[in-house]
Every structure is written in structure tokens, then in C-alpha cells.
Design a protein around this motif. Sequence first.
Motif, PDB file in Angstrom:
ATOM      1  N   ARG A  17       0.840  -1.204   0.000  1.00 35.83           N
ATOM      2  CA  ARG A  17       0.000   0.000   0.000  1.00 35.83           C
ATOM      3  C   ARG A  17       0.877   1.257   0.000  1.00 35.83           C
ATOM      4  O   ARG A  17       0.607   2.225  -0.710  1.00 35.83           O
ATOM      5  N   VAL A  24       0.899   8.099  -6.467  1.00 35.21           N
ATOM      6  CA  VAL A  24      -0.079   9.103  -6.016  1.00 35.21           C
ATOM      7  C   VAL A  24       0.594  10.482  -5.987  1.00 35.21           C
ATOM      8  O   VAL A  24       0.053  11.467  -6.506  1.00 35.21           O
ATOM      9  N   LYS A  28      -0.222  13.888  -8.168  1.00 33.15           N
ATOM     10  CA  LYS A  28      -0.596  15.153  -7.528  1.00 33.15           C
ATOM     11  C   LYS A  28       0.388  16.271  -7.888  1.00 33.15           C
ATOM     12  O   LYS A  28      -0.002  17.422  -8.051  1.00 33.15           O
ATOM     13  N   ILE A  35      -1.542  17.248  -1.251  1.00 30.16           N
ATOM     14  CA  ILE A  35      -1.368  15.857  -0.821  1.00 30.16           C
ATOM     15  C   ILE A  35      -2.611  15.361  -0.083  1.00 30.16           C
ATOM     16  O   ILE A  35      -3.104  14.261  -0.347  1.00 30.16           O
ATOM     17  N   THR A  36      -3.122  16.170   0.823  1.00 26.84           N
ATOM     18  CA  THR A  36      -4.283  15.733   1.615  1.00 26.84           C
ATOM     19  C   THR A  36      -5.581  15.951   0.851  1.00 26.84           C
ATOM     20  O   THR A  36      -5.823  17.018   0.300  1.00 26.84           O
ATOM     21  N   ASP A  37      -6.410  14.903   0.815  1.00 26.58           N
ATOM     22  CA  ASP A  37      -7.759  14.983   0.257  1.00 26.58           C
ATOM     23  C   ASP A  37      -8.711  14.497   1.351  1.00 26.58           C
ATOM     24  O   ASP A  37      -8.950  13.293   1.493  1.00 26.58           O
ATOM     25  N   VAL A  44     -12.472   6.529   2.547  1.00 29.79           N
ATOM     26  CA  VAL A  44     -11.655   5.330   2.794  1.00 29.79           C
ATOM     27  C   VAL A  44     -11.991   4.765   4.172  1.00 29.79           C
ATOM     28  O   VAL A  44     -12.235   3.556   4.329  1.00 29.79           O
ATOM     29  N   GLN A  69      -2.443   4.072   8.003  1.00 28.91           N
ATOM     30  CA  GLN A  69      -2.031   3.869   6.601  1.00 28.91           C
ATOM     31  C   GLN A  69      -2.052   5.197   5.849  1.00 28.91           C
ATOM     32  O   GLN A  69      -1.173   5.485   5.028  1.00 28.91           O
ATOM     33  N   ILE A  70      -3.089   6.008   6.110  1.00 31.30           N
ATOM     34  CA  ILE A  70      -3.208   7.308   5.440  1.00 31.30           C
ATOM     35  C   ILE A  70      -2.070   8.228   5.877  1.00 31.30           C
ATOM     36  O   ILE A  70      -1.417   8.876   5.041  1.00 31.30           O
ATOM     37  N   LYS A  74       1.058   9.825   3.611  1.00 26.22           N
ATOM     38  CA  LYS A  74       1.375  11.253   3.542  1.00 26.22           C
ATOM     39  C   LYS A  74       2.833  11.529   3.919  1.00 26.22           C
ATOM     40  O   LYS A  74       3.443  12.463   3.395  1.00 26.22           O
ATOM     41  N   GLN A  77       4.560  10.836   0.673  1.00 22.87           N
ATOM     42  CA  GLN A  77       4.246  11.862  -0.333  1.00 22.87           C
ATOM     43  C   GLN A  77       4.929  13.191  -0.008  1.00 22.87           C
ATOM     44  O   GLN A  77       5.440  13.875  -0.899  1.00 22.87           O
ATOM     45  N   LEU A  97      -5.105   8.971 -10.951  1.00 23.00           N
ATOM     46  CA  LEU A  97      -5.426   8.740  -9.544  1.00 23.00           C
ATOM     47  C   LEU A  97      -6.782   8.056  -9.381  1.00 23.00           C
ATOM     48  O   LEU A  97      -6.885   7.018  -8.718  1.00 23.00           O
ATOM     49  N   LEU A 105      -5.841   0.909  -4.551  1.00 26.74           N
ATOM     50  CA  LEU A 105      -5.842   1.071  -3.090  1.00 26.74           C
ATOM     51  C   LEU A 105      -7.075   0.407  -2.471  1.00 26.74           C
ATOM     52  O   LEU A 105      -6.986  -0.246  -1.428  1.00 26.74           O
TER      53      LEU A 105
HETATM   54  O1  LIG Z   1      -6.021   8.913  -2.568  1.00 21.55           O
HETATM   55  C1  LIG Z   1      -5.204   9.788  -2.295  1.00 21.55           C
HETATM   56  O2  LIG Z   1      -5.289  10.943  -2.750  1.00 21.55           O
HETATM   57  C2  LIG Z   1      -4.074   9.503  -1.404  1.00 21.55           C
HETATM   58  O3  LIG Z   1      -3.189  10.337  -1.235  1.00 21.55           O
HETATM   59  C3  LIG Z   1      -4.081   8.256  -0.612  1.00 21.55           C
HETATM   60  C4  LIG Z   1      -4.667   8.485   0.779  1.00 21.55           C
HETATM   61  C5  LIG Z   1      -4.772   7.058   1.397  1.00 21.55           C
HETATM   62  O4  LIG Z   1      -3.797   6.637   1.993  1.00 21.55           O
HETATM   63  O5  LIG Z   1      -5.803   6.397   1.199  1.00 21.55           O
HETATM   64  C6  LIG Z   1      -3.721   9.348   1.570  1.00 21.55           C
HETATM   65  C7  LIG Z   1      -3.896  10.708   1.681  1.00 21.55           C
HETATM   66  C8  LIG Z   1      -5.059  11.426   1.151  1.00 21.55           C
HETATM   67  O6  LIG Z   1      -5.483  12.459   2.000  1.00 21.55           O
HETATM   68  C9  LIG Z   1      -6.167  10.493   0.826  1.00 21.55           C
HETATM   69  C10 LIG Z   1      -5.995   9.136   0.708  1.00 21.55           C
END
Ligand SMILES: O=C(O)C(=O)C[C@]1(C(=O)O)C=C[C@@H](O)C=C1
Length: 170
Positions: A17, A24, A28, A35-37, A44, A69-70, A74, A77, A97, A105
Motif C-alpha cells: 500500500r 499518487v 498530484k 497531498i491531503t484529500d 476510505v 495507513q493514510i 502522507k 508523499q 489517480l 488502493l
Molecule cells: O487517494 C489519495 O489521494 C491519497 O493520497 C491516498 C490516501 C490514502 O492513503 O488512502 C492518503 C492521503 C489522502 O489524504 C487520501 C488518501
Amino acid sequence: TGETTALTNVIALVAERLSLATPVAQYKWINHKPITDAPREKQVLADVVARASSQGVDPDFARLFFGDQIEASKIVQERLFAQWHASGAPTQAAPDLSADIRPHLDRLDATLIQALARVTPVRHADDCQSQLAESLANWRQLTKFDSSESDALMRALNHVCESGGVPAQG
Ligand SMILES: O=C(O)C(=O)C[C@]1(C(=O)O)C=C[C@@H](O)C=C1
């Protein structure tokens, strides 16, 4: 033992993973996305919690584990973004993505839940952390895991044992 096999399976899937954090980040970076979504993170976590309940995995454990994991993703990333800021962008094209990486994922997360169901007994064992350290040492010998990603891997394994993460020296 069967327990260290279950732990090694979780470690291998966690590393797989984590390896997806690189494409990813490439996606981005190229598409100027942060990076953060946060909505994706919520989705998830909601998915894995729902799946956990139906597979005999404690939903609170699933939420903690996938939160790790998230965060681990990060860490990787952010390190890559910092490298690319400092010394130039990657040249290879990234897979898409939402069409490619997130479905991958999602499949891995479903497999991880099954693996978590199998570590439930050892997770509560007194010697869980030493078993985890042993499994990690064995797994490292079998793979060429990039040790620069050790901190992310340790973050990802932080709640596998109820008593805590991988002991130092693990
Ligand atoms: O899907 C993404 O955009 C990712 O960066 C992966 C992931 C994840 O680990 O599932 C990690 C950070 C994001 O904020 C959202 C999801």
C-alpha cells in the motif's frame, strides 16, 4: 508460527500500500493537487469500517489501522514533494489517480481487512510487539524494502499490536 505468518502478511500488504504513495504523489505533483484529500480520507475510513464489521474485525481497530495507513502515505508523499521541490520534478508519467491508483488502493484495503481478521488473536497477545519485530526482521530479509521509508512503515504498523508499535531496534 501461524501468528507470525499472519503478521508478515499484514507487513507485506502495508508495504505494498505504501509503495502506491509514489505514483499518487507523482499524479498530484504533475496535476498541482494538494497531498491531503479530506473527503477521500473520510470515504476510505467509512468503507473500511463498514467492511470490518462484516468480517469480524473490530471497527475501532480498523479505523485506527487505516488512519495510520493514510498518515504513512502522507509521510512518503511529503518527502517526495520536498525532494522534487529541491531537485526537480519526476519525468515519468503517473497513472491516473481516480481511474487507476485509487481502485488499486481499494482492492488492497479489502485484502488488508481479511489479513487484519487473522491477526486479531496475536494483536491482543502479551508478546505481540516482539512477534511484530520478529516478523518485520524476517520480512526485511526477504525483500529489498527501501530503508529510507522505515519511518513511514513504522507509522503504518503503530496500532497492529494493542500494546503499541514496533519496539525500537525492531
Ligand atoms: O487517494 C489519495 O489521494 C491519497 O493520497 C491516498 C490516501 C490514502 O492513503 O488512502 C492518503 C492521503 C489522502 O489524504 C487520501 C488518501
